[in-house]
Design an enzyme around this catalytic site. Structure first.
Site, PDB file in Angstrom:
ATOM      1  N   GLU A  24      35.203  36.235  46.347  1.00  0.00           N
ATOM      2  CA  GLU A  24      36.435  37.015  46.532  1.00  0.00           C
ATOM      3  C   GLU A  24      36.865  37.613  45.195  1.00  0.00           C
ATOM      4  O   GLU A  24      36.581  37.039  44.132  1.00  0.00           O
ATOM      5  CB  GLU A  24      37.507  36.075  47.101  1.00  0.00           C
ATOM      6  CG  GLU A  24      38.910  36.627  47.206  1.00  0.00           C
ATOM      7  CD  GLU A  24      39.092  37.749  48.218  1.00  0.00           C
ATOM      8  OE1 GLU A  24      38.258  38.668  48.244  1.00  0.00           O
ATOM      9  OE2 GLU A  24      40.086  37.713  48.963  1.00  0.00           O
ATOM     10  N   ASP A  25      37.556  38.740  45.240  1.00  0.00           N
ATOM     11  CA  ASP A  25      38.008  39.366  43.992  1.00  0.00           C
ATOM     12  C   ASP A  25      39.211  38.648  43.395  1.00  0.00           C
ATOM     13  O   ASP A  25      39.223  38.306  42.227  1.00  0.00           O
ATOM     14  CB  ASP A  25      38.297  40.874  44.186  1.00  0.00           C
ATOM     15  CG  ASP A  25      39.292  41.168  45.302  1.00  0.00           C
ATOM     16  OD1 ASP A  25      39.723  40.234  46.016  1.00  0.00           O
ATOM     17  OD2 ASP A  25      39.639  42.357  45.464  1.00  0.00           O
ATOM     18  N   LYS A  65      45.891  34.126  40.597  1.00  0.00           N
ATOM     19  CA  LYS A  65      47.264  34.164  40.071  1.00  0.00           C
ATOM     20  C   LYS A  65      47.922  32.854  40.470  1.00  0.00           C
ATOM     21  O   LYS A  65      48.511  32.765  41.544  1.00  0.00           O
ATOM     22  CB  LYS A  65      48.032  35.335  40.675  1.00  0.00           C
ATOM     23  CG  LYS A  65      47.559  36.710  40.231  1.00  0.00           C
ATOM     24  CD  LYS A  65      48.393  37.796  40.889  1.00  0.00           C
ATOM     25  CE  LYS A  65      47.965  39.173  40.430  1.00  0.00           C
ATOM     26  NZ  LYS A  65      48.624  40.242  41.215  1.00  0.00           N
ATOM     27  N   PHE A  86      50.270  43.212  38.399  1.00  0.00           N
ATOM     28  CA  PHE A  86      49.265  43.931  39.186  1.00  0.00           C
ATOM     29  C   PHE A  86      48.118  44.391  38.284  1.00  0.00           C
ATOM     30  O   PHE A  86      48.326  44.942  37.216  1.00  0.00           O
ATOM     31  CB  PHE A  86      49.895  45.146  39.875  1.00  0.00           C
ATOM     32  CG  PHE A  86      48.947  45.831  40.807  1.00  0.00           C
ATOM     33  CD1 PHE A  86      48.716  45.335  42.081  1.00  0.00           C
ATOM     34  CD2 PHE A  86      48.256  46.962  40.401  1.00  0.00           C
ATOM     35  CE1 PHE A  86      47.819  45.947  42.937  1.00  0.00           C
ATOM     36  CE2 PHE A  86      47.341  47.589  41.256  1.00  0.00           C
ATOM     37  CZ  PHE A  86      47.133  47.083  42.518  1.00  0.00           C
ATOM     38  N   ASP A  91      45.805  35.613  45.496  1.00  0.00           N
ATOM     39  CA  ASP A  91      47.192  35.857  45.107  1.00  0.00           C
ATOM     40  C   ASP A  91      48.057  34.796  45.798  1.00  0.00           C
ATOM     41  O   ASP A  91      48.223  33.702  45.282  1.00  0.00           O
ATOM     42  CB  ASP A  91      47.507  37.298  45.547  1.00  0.00           C
ATOM     43  CG  ASP A  91      48.817  37.827  45.013  1.00  0.00           C
ATOM     44  OD1 ASP A  91      49.165  37.506  43.875  1.00  0.00           O
ATOM     45  OD2 ASP A  91      49.496  38.583  45.732  1.00  0.00           O
ATOM     46  N   ARG A 143      38.410  51.369  40.829  1.00  0.00           N
ATOM     47  CA  ARG A 143      37.431  50.280  41.021  1.00  0.00           C
ATOM     48  C   ARG A 143      36.272  50.368  40.025  1.00  0.00           C
ATOM     49  O   ARG A 143      35.558  49.407  39.803  1.00  0.00           O
ATOM     50  CB  ARG A 143      36.840  50.337  42.439  1.00  0.00           C
ATOM     51  CG  ARG A 143      37.839  50.090  43.562  1.00  0.00           C
ATOM     52  CD  ARG A 143      37.091  49.867  44.874  1.00  0.00           C
ATOM     53  NE  ARG A 143      37.954  49.967  46.052  1.00  0.00           N
ATOM     54  CZ  ARG A 143      38.633  48.955  46.574  1.00  0.00           C
ATOM     55  NH1 ARG A 143      38.586  47.765  46.007  1.00  0.00           N
ATOM     56  NH2 ARG A 143      39.380  49.117  47.652  1.00  0.00           N
ATOM     57  N   GLY A 169      36.706  44.789  47.237  1.00  0.00           N
ATOM     58  CA  GLY A 169      37.070  44.401  45.866  1.00  0.00           C
ATOM     59  C   GLY A 169      36.053  43.575  45.111  1.00  0.00           C
ATOM     60  O   GLY A 169      36.026  43.594  43.881  1.00  0.00           O
ATOM     61  N   ASP A 212      41.254  47.799  43.078  1.00  0.00           N
ATOM     62  CA  ASP A 212      41.792  49.155  43.163  1.00  0.00           C
ATOM     63  C   ASP A 212      43.304  49.230  43.077  1.00  0.00           C
ATOM     64  O   ASP A 212      44.012  48.236  43.279  1.00  0.00           O
ATOM     65  CB  ASP A 212      41.390  49.786  44.494  1.00  0.00           C
ATOM     66  CG  ASP A 212      42.183  49.182  45.657  1.00  0.00           C
ATOM     67  OD1 ASP A 212      42.203  47.941  45.775  1.00  0.00           O
ATOM     68  OD2 ASP A 212      42.791  49.946  46.423  1.00  0.00           O
TER      69      ASP A 212
END
Ligand code: 5GP
Length: 175
Positions: A99-100, A131, A152, A103, A165, A45, A159
């Site tokens: 990091e992407d 988030k 989401f 959560d 992506r 990601g 993805d």
């Protein structure tokens, strides 16, 4: 835009992403002056974020790419997490995780725990997205480009079932 069964709309345009990525990079350039950090980008990601972030880093630095494997174990806590492809020696070196999205924060909490066993000089998290409402664990996230609501998202490296992506903007699912 439709991806598989879901409809998505642009929620963060490319220009805003790049602006915030540049801001985070300048914070890192300032904080790590005189140091030579090791960036550890978490695949898949974060590949696009890592590329744009590193273009803005003016420090002498390294980048390495790792994957996280998570599987059910037989120990009491259930899941076992493993860092795949960590071929660089991080002993006594400043490490920045790229990091992407954070959560619940569980993925990053486990990664920190695993990295600490290698005795790095320091470890900080740099995430493209956070988030905040979903964060379940106490996690010190030093660098964050963007904060988003619970919905989401995909695009810019992230993805939906491996698709999506390859967009410049970030998209949110339309319920
Ligand atoms: P955490 O352990 O913090 O709950 O989960 C982090 C991981 O969940 C991310 O690395 C990412 O793979 C996935 N994830 C969480 N939210 C989203 C989302 O909105 N979109 C996508 N594509 N992945 C997400």
């Amino acid at each position: 835009m439709k991806v598989l069964d879901k409809e998505f709309r642009v929620s963060i345009p490319e220009a805003e992403i790049l602006k915030q990525v540049a801001r985070v990079a300048s914070e890192i350039n300032r904080d790590y002056e005189g140091e030579s950090p090791v960036f550890l980008a978490v695949l898949n990601g974060s590949f696009m974020f890592a590329a744009d972030l590193l273009r803005e880093i003016t420090l002498p630095c390294e980048i390495h790419f790792v994957k996280l494997a998570s599987y059910e174990g037989v120990n009491s806590t259930g899941k076992i997490h493993e860092i795949l492809g960590l071929s660089v020696d991080i002993t006594n070196r400043p490490v920045i995780i790229v990091e992407d999205i954070v959560d619940t924060g569980l993925t990053m909490a486990h990664m920190l725990e695993t990295l600490e066993k290698h005795n790095p000089k320091s470890v900080n998290i740099c995430t493209l997205l956070l988030k905040p409402e979903k964060l379940k664990v106490a996690l010190d996230i030093k660098y964050r480009a963007l904060e988003i609501p619970n919905d989401f998202i995909l695009g810019y490296g992230l993805d939906y079932d491996q698709l999506g992506r390859n967009t410049r903007d970030i998209y949110t699912v339309v319920e």
